[in-house]
Design a protein around this motif. Structure first.
Motif: not given
Length: 178
Positions: A117-120, A124-125, A144-146
């Protein structure tokens, strides 16, 4: 030169050194909140590496801790991915090497699915996860984006990890160009 090895249970010094090398922005991107310091409970949980359910690797530059990647399995078969790389080593390939190394350990330990789970807004992530897991499926959900991907099955010649004997991973990479 960067060395990557398995993080051992209770290596608080490595955990603290990497956290201290993160800017406020990097901490926000990692924890999805403004985190000024790690609570005792969070430190304990992040250092509770067991080589089976919780696998982690650390990167060192000339002996100095510069990054950690971990996968922690839950009861549903998914493994939560966490990555932090100190600011002065970001965008140098350390994060990619860490994620590849921890994915190998996790697969050998029986993990099957990565769930990051990253911040949308943290492009870079997202790029990092997709570089290591190109078949990942993205599930945007507001801020967020999973990213969900299957881990490769461990190679037949790789011995399965036991709870008592965590895997040892050492990878060396040349220093980045100045």
């Amino acid at each position: 030169m960067i060395e990557i090895r398995a993080l051992r249970h209770g290596e608080f010094d490595v955990l603290d050194a990497v956290f201290d090398g993160l800017s406020a922005e990097s901490r926000y991107r990692r924890f999805h909140a403004p985190v000024r310091r790690l609570t005792a409970g969070t430190r304990t949980a992040l250092a509770a590496v067991d080589g089976h359910r919780h696998v982690a690797v650390a990167a060192f530059a000339d002996g100095r801790p510069v990054g950690i990647a971990r996968l922690i399995a839950d009861d549903t078969g998914r493994s939560d991915l966490g990555v932090e790389v100190v600011d002065d080593e970001q965008r140098s390939g350390v994060g990619t090497r860490l994620v590849r190394a921890v994915a190998g350990l996790a697969a050998a330990a029986g993990h099957r699915v990565v769930d990051a789970e990253v911040l949308s807004t943290n492009r870079a992530a997202v790029r990092l996860v997709l570089a290591v897991f190109p078949d990942a499926t993205a599930f945007p959900d507001g801020i967020t984006t999973r990213l969900v991907a299957a881990l490769p099955a461990p190679a037949a010649q790789q011995p399965a990890l036991s709870r008592r004997e965590p895997a040892r991973v050492i990878e060396r990479m040349a220093p980045r160009a100045a």
